[in-house]
Structure formats: C-alpha cells, structure tokens
Design an enzyme around this catalytic site. Structure first.
Site, PDB file in Angstrom:
ATOM      1  N   THR A 213      -3.709   5.422 -22.405  1.00 40.45           N
ATOM      2  CA  THR A 213      -3.642   4.105 -21.786  1.00 40.45           C
ATOM      3  C   THR A 213      -2.233   3.590 -22.041  1.00 40.45           C
ATOM      4  OG1 THR A 213      -4.473   3.143 -23.831  1.00 40.45           O
ATOM      5  CG2 THR A 213      -6.081   3.474 -22.080  1.00 40.45           C
TER       6      THR A 213
ATOM      7  N   TYR B  68       0.849  -1.202   0.000  1.00 37.07           N
ATOM      8  CA  TYR B  68       0.000   0.000   0.000  1.00 37.07           C
ATOM      9  C   TYR B  68       0.876   1.242   0.000  1.00 37.07           C
ATOM     10  CZ  TYR B  68      -5.019  -0.296   0.039  1.00 37.07           C
ATOM     11  OH  TYR B  68      -6.319  -0.395  -0.350  1.00 37.07           O
TER      12      TYR B  68
ATOM     13  N   GLU C 163      -0.542   4.857  -0.644  1.00 36.88           N
ATOM     14  CA  GLU C 163      -1.319   6.064  -0.978  1.00 36.88           C
ATOM     15  C   GLU C 163      -0.417   7.298  -0.889  1.00 36.88           C
ATOM     16  OE1 GLU C 163      -4.636   6.161   1.665  1.00 36.88           O
ATOM     17  OE2 GLU C 163      -5.803   4.759   0.464  1.00 36.88           O
TER      18      GLU C 163
ATOM     19  N   ARG D  84      -1.933  -3.045 -18.333  1.00 33.45           N
ATOM     20  CA  ARG D  84      -3.176  -2.253 -18.359  1.00 33.45           C
ATOM     21  C   ARG D  84      -3.064  -1.123 -17.347  1.00 33.45           C
ATOM     22  NH1 ARG D  84      -6.175  -5.322 -21.456  1.00 33.45           N
ATOM     23  NH2 ARG D  84      -7.752  -3.743 -21.733  1.00 33.45           N
TER      24      ARG D  84
ATOM     25  N   ASP E 224      -6.101  12.790 -26.079  1.00 33.46           N
ATOM     26  CA  ASP E 224      -6.163  11.413 -25.564  1.00 33.46           C
ATOM     27  C   ASP E 224      -5.509  10.537 -26.631  1.00 33.46           C
ATOM     28  OD1 ASP E 224      -6.781   8.837 -24.901  1.00 33.46           O
ATOM     29  OD2 ASP E 224      -8.915   9.178 -24.570  1.00 33.46           O
TER      30      ASP E 224
ATOM     31  N   LYS F  47      -2.164  -0.473 -25.065  1.00 34.97           N
ATOM     32  CA  LYS F  47      -2.535  -0.638 -26.476  1.00 34.97           C
ATOM     33  C   LYS F  47      -1.241  -0.673 -27.302  1.00 34.97           C
ATOM     34  CE  LYS F  47      -7.144   1.382 -26.019  1.00 34.97           C
ATOM     35  NZ  LYS F  47      -7.275   2.127 -24.765  1.00 34.97           N
TER      36      LYS F  47
HETATM   37  N1  PLP Z   1      -9.440   6.637 -24.597  1.00 28.93           N
HETATM   38  C1  PLP Z   1      -9.437   6.065 -25.801  1.00 28.93           C
HETATM   39  C2  PLP Z   1      -9.142   6.902 -27.001  1.00 28.93           C
HETATM   40  C3  PLP Z   1      -9.699   4.696 -25.928  1.00 28.93           C
HETATM   41  O1  PLP Z   1      -9.728   4.131 -27.143  1.00 28.93           O
HETATM   42  C4  PLP Z   1      -9.965   3.940 -24.765  1.00 28.93           C
HETATM   43  C5  PLP Z   1     -10.235   2.499 -24.839  1.00 28.93           C
HETATM   44  O2  PLP Z   1     -10.270   1.855 -25.811  1.00 28.93           O
HETATM   45  C6  PLP Z   1      -9.970   4.596 -23.540  1.00 28.93           C
HETATM   46  C7  PLP Z   1      -9.714   5.947 -23.490  1.00 28.93           C
HETATM   47  C8  PLP Z   1     -10.344   3.870 -22.287  1.00 28.93           C
HETATM   48  O3  PLP Z   1      -9.371   3.028 -21.825  1.00 28.93           O
HETATM   49  P1  PLP Z   1      -9.718   1.883 -20.770  1.00 28.93           P
HETATM   50  O4  PLP Z   1     -10.460   0.839 -21.484  1.00 28.93           O
HETATM   51  O5  PLP Z   1      -8.362   1.478 -20.299  1.00 28.93           O
HETATM   52  O6  PLP Z   1     -10.514   2.513 -19.675  1.00 28.93           O
END
Ligand code: PLP
Length: 493
Positions: free
Chosen positions: A265, A83, A85, A274, A239, A268
């Site tokens: 993320t 842990y 935090e 993850r 994003d 991918k």
């Molecule tokens: N943002 C984009 C552009 C995504 O394609 C995804 C998932 O495919 C996410 C956010 C969300 O990611 P997670 O599934 O890890 O929550």
C-alpha cells in the site's frame, strides 16, 4: 415587410435564448467554482469534525499516517478529471499527454526509491488499494483453485492473504478463488514458525507463498522464505504494506532481494495517498538442469491482471500524488523520520513493558507493537473503546491463539502517524503512561458492568456507557485533547 418582421422576431428569440443559456451557464460555473462550505454546509461540518478529531487525538493505528500538503494538493487536483484506461503510450482515451508523463514519473520514482534496476524490476502503480493489489497479483500467476500460503490472520496476517476461520468459513474471497493454507507463529515465542511452514509447504505445494503481515512486530526472514519457496517451487510474494516506508529509508531489511513479486500500500509508513503498487521481476526466473532459461513473464500478466483484468480507469490524482510522495520518500528528511519511527516504537515498547504490559514476541523491531492483554483481564475491544473515549485511536487485534476477531485479546499500536506530528521518545513515554491509566480504568469499569447483559455485544455497549458517564474518563480525555492538540497536523489548513 412580413418576412423582415419574422426575421427580426427570430433574431430576438435567438438573442433571448442565448442570454438564458449564458445565464444558465454562468449559474453552472458559479456552482462548479464554489467551495465546500458554501455548496454543502452539512458535509463541511462533518469534515471539520474529522479535522478536529485528527488534531485532538493520539493516532496509534500503525497503518495510518498523515500525508503531506503536497500530496493532498494533487489528490484534490484536476488530475482526477481524466479517463486513461491503459498504460503510458497505450491508452484507450485521447488527451493523455500529461497523464502519461505523471504515471511514467511515478513508475520511475517507485523503482528509484527502492533502489531497483529497471532492467530487473517493473512496477504497476494503478491498483486502487492493498487488498485489491494482492488479488491482482495472485490472479496474474494463479488459476482459480491453485494453492497459496500466507500468515494466518489471528497470527498477524492480513485478510487478503487468504483468511478462513478454523472451522473453514472462507472470510476472504481469496480463499474462495484459491485454495489457501495458513502458516502460523510459534505461540511460545510469537515468532513465525518457519520450520512448520517448510514442512507444510512441502505437503501442500503452494504456487505462492506470501511473506508479509499486518500485526507482526519483528523483521521477516526473507532469506528463509526464499529457501522455503524454492524447496516447493513456489513464487515468493512479499506484501510490505506496513513497512514500505521503512524499506524505502533503509531502516529495515528489504524484501526485493529475495522476492519474485512485492506488493505494497502507499498510505501507511510510506506516507503517500491511499493506493497500492505491484512490483514484479523481469528477466530469467530459473535455468533448468538442461540449461534452458525459463523467463519470468510477470510484466504482461500483472499489467493485464490490473487492467483490463480487474480495474477500469486509473485514479490519476492518486498516481500523481504518489509520485510526489515517492519524491519525498527519497529525501534525507524521510530517512531521519523513519529512524525516529523505529526508535519511538522501541522506546514505547520498553515503557509499556516497564509498566507491566506483555508484548507479543517480547518487543519490536519495527513501527508496530502488539500488546497481549490476557494477563490484565481485559480484552482489546474494551481497551480500544475506552482509549477512543480518551482521544487515543488504537485498534483491538487478535493475538496468536485468539478465536474471536470482535473480542480479541490484543491491542495493536504503532508510531508512524504521531512521529509525523513530531512525537519523540518523551511523548511516547507519556503515551505509555496514558495507556496504563486507561487499562486500569477499563478493568475497574468492567467490574461495574451489569450482570443483566448476557451477550458480548450488550456487555460492550454497557462498558461504553460506563466510560461515557465516568468523570475520570472525561477529565483525562480533556487533558489528552489539549496536550496532543499542541502538535501540528501535517497538511493542516
Ligand atoms: N496488506 C497488508 C499487509 C495490510 O496490512 C493491509 C491493510 O492494512 C492490506 C494489505 C490492505 O490494504 P488496503 O486496506 O489498502 O486494501
């Protein structure tokens, strides 16, 4: 005499208690040190099933990948027992000497791999996944009810960019917490309609514009997004979840030059565990006409939003594994891999076009292809279903103008996962050939569906049964399973 007797019986009792405690402790030790096959054969069988499915399937889901053995080692390591935090040097628990080192190393590598100056950028590596990371980033800079614009889901955006249906049902809670308004792609070209975004953003005046997508095959024009954000005073949040591996390798345009915040993320194209990261700018945001410097002040707000705002203890095994993935992402081999990902997608797209498929936006610049199935008379749900039977994992997807996410008109495919398994242009040409056969089989089986089925769900169930019963499907599934099974799975035991 009596007292001696009672003393000796006491010590006998003590010895026997110690002996039974030691026996229990050693039983506990044994239980703790056994591997899954011994402890839980039922779960082990499920794991073996999934291992075999991954090995014998062609994974075309563009958001999936095969992470490395070293990343898997850390995911299953002692780092998960702790842990912690808080943040390095400021924890709410003792014993974090090594956890602090792991998180600091991860932060340092995250900045390095994207070529960021630590005086200009900071990063939070604790978000558990992409959708939560987006929520944390919005919450850091928006009050509830503030406005946000993101690419509409049917046009390639992600749920966490604030999706609500055309009739106003707020599917993503982001659109309950904040007022969200979508921008879209031009239905004729399949490309983002920047001109309309510019116009509507001036009317809607969002505080945040999100540049990023889950099903968009072309490079984003971050410069244009920046100009539009400036013209309405919004933050630009990119994003880059899908393309962060490509960005790290320098094979696609980086959003950092133009953005205030970048989320991603990590599992991918980046090929890590993850998880997710939030990058934020430091220093001066703007200088007023009177020369007053307005600082960003994002670091405190974003870190607070992640912890204690939304999360508790960070997943230290994931953060440690991510540090390893980021080290791997800075190697020449990773750059070669990402070049191959993009080249494979280009070849795959061209082969599909040669076979008569229509691609949204006419092709791809990235790792991803969006196929428009409308000319073929089949939908994404049916094609996804027959492909699954054939040991090909792809996913149905909305295309611009689609109303239903359950029965959309598109199929989304991508190259990161199979490139990790060694697929090149020849293999992706073969995959295109398999998809062509699958689409023809699907159209034929669709015609055999019983007219008794009234609703779409029972029609799809009927279609799946027809696939299951088809000897042609079974034969091809066997061929594909054997073919793809020859390609090693990274991290395979
Ligand atoms: N943002 C984009 C552009 C995504 O394609 C995804 C998932 O495919 C996410 C956010 C969300 O990611 P997670 O599934 O890890 O929550």
């Amino acid at each position: 005499m009596l007292s001696r007797l009672s003393r000796s019986s006491n010590s006998v009792r003590l010895i026997s208690t110690r002996a039974s405690l030691a026996a229990a402790a050693s039983k506990n030790q044994v239980l703790l040190s056994r591997h899954v096959p011994e402890v839980d054969p039922e779960m082990y069988e499920i794991l073996q099933g999934e291992r075999s499915r991954q090995k014998h399937s062609i994974t075309l889901i563009p958001s999936e990948n095969f992470t490395s053995k070293a990343v898997m080692d850390l995911l299953g390591s002692e780092m998960q027992n702790k842990y912690s935090e808080g943040y390095p040097g400021e924890r709410y628990y003792g014993g974090n000497k090594f956890i602090d080192k792991a998180e600091s190393l991860c932060q340092k590598r995250a900045l390095e791999v994207f070529g960021l100056d630590p005086d200009q950028w900071g990063v939070n590596v604790q978000p558990l996944s992409g959708a939560p990371a987006n929520l944390y980033a919005y919450s850091a800079i928006l009050d509830t009810g503030d406005r946000l614009m993101g690419l509409d889901l049917p046009d390639g955006g992600h749920l966490s960019h604030g999706y609500q249906t055309a009739s106003g049902t707020k599917i993503s809670f982001i659109s309950k917490y904040f007022q969200t308004m979508p921008y879209r792609v031009d239905p004729k070209t399949g490309l983002i309609d920047y001109a309309t975004l510019e116009l509507t953003s001036k009317l809607f005046r969002p505080k945040v514009i999100v540049a990023g997508a889950s099903a968009y095959a072309r490079e984003l024009d971050y410069n244009r997004f920046r100009e539009i954000a400036n013209s309405c005073g919004a933050y630009l949040m990119s994003d880059m979840a899908h393309i962060s591996g490509l960005v790290a390798a320098g094979v696609t345009e980086s959003p950092f030059k133009y953005s205030d915040i970048v989320t991603t993320t990590t599992h991918k194209s980046l090929r890590g565990p993850r998880g997710a990261m939030i990058f934020f700018r430091k220093g001066i945001r703007k200088v007023t006409k009177k020369g007053k410097e307005i600082p960003y002040e994002l670091e405190k707000k974003i870190n607070f939003s992640v912890f204690p705002g939304h999360q508790g203890g960070p997943h230290n095994h994931t953060i440690s594994a991510l540090a390893v993935a980021l080290k791997q992402a800075s190697t020449p081999e990773f750059k070669t891999y990402q070049k191959q990902v993009v080249e494979n997608a280009r070849v795959f797209g061209e082969e599909l076009i040669k076979k008569g498929f229509k691609l949204v936006s006419g092709g791809t610049d990235t790792h991803l292809i969006l196929i428009d199935l409308t000319p073929l008379g089949i939908d994404g749900a049916r094609l996804e279903a027959i492909l699954e039977r054939l040991n090909i994992a792809a996913n149905k997807n909305t295309i611009p103008g689609d109303k239903s996410a359950l029965f959309p008109s598109g199929l989304r495919v991508g190259t990161p996962a199979m490139t990790s398994r060694g697929f090149g242009a020849a293999e992706f040409s073969q995959v295109a050939a398999y998809i062509e056969i699958a689409a023809k089989l699907a159209a034929r089986l669709k015609n055999q569906e019983s007219s008794d089925n009234k609703d779409s769900r029972s029609k799809l169930d009927n279609f799946k049964q027809l696939c299951h019963d088809s000897s042609e499907v079974q034969c091809l599934a066997q061929e594909i399973s054997e073919w793809v099974g020859q390609y090693p799975v990274p991290g395979e035991i």
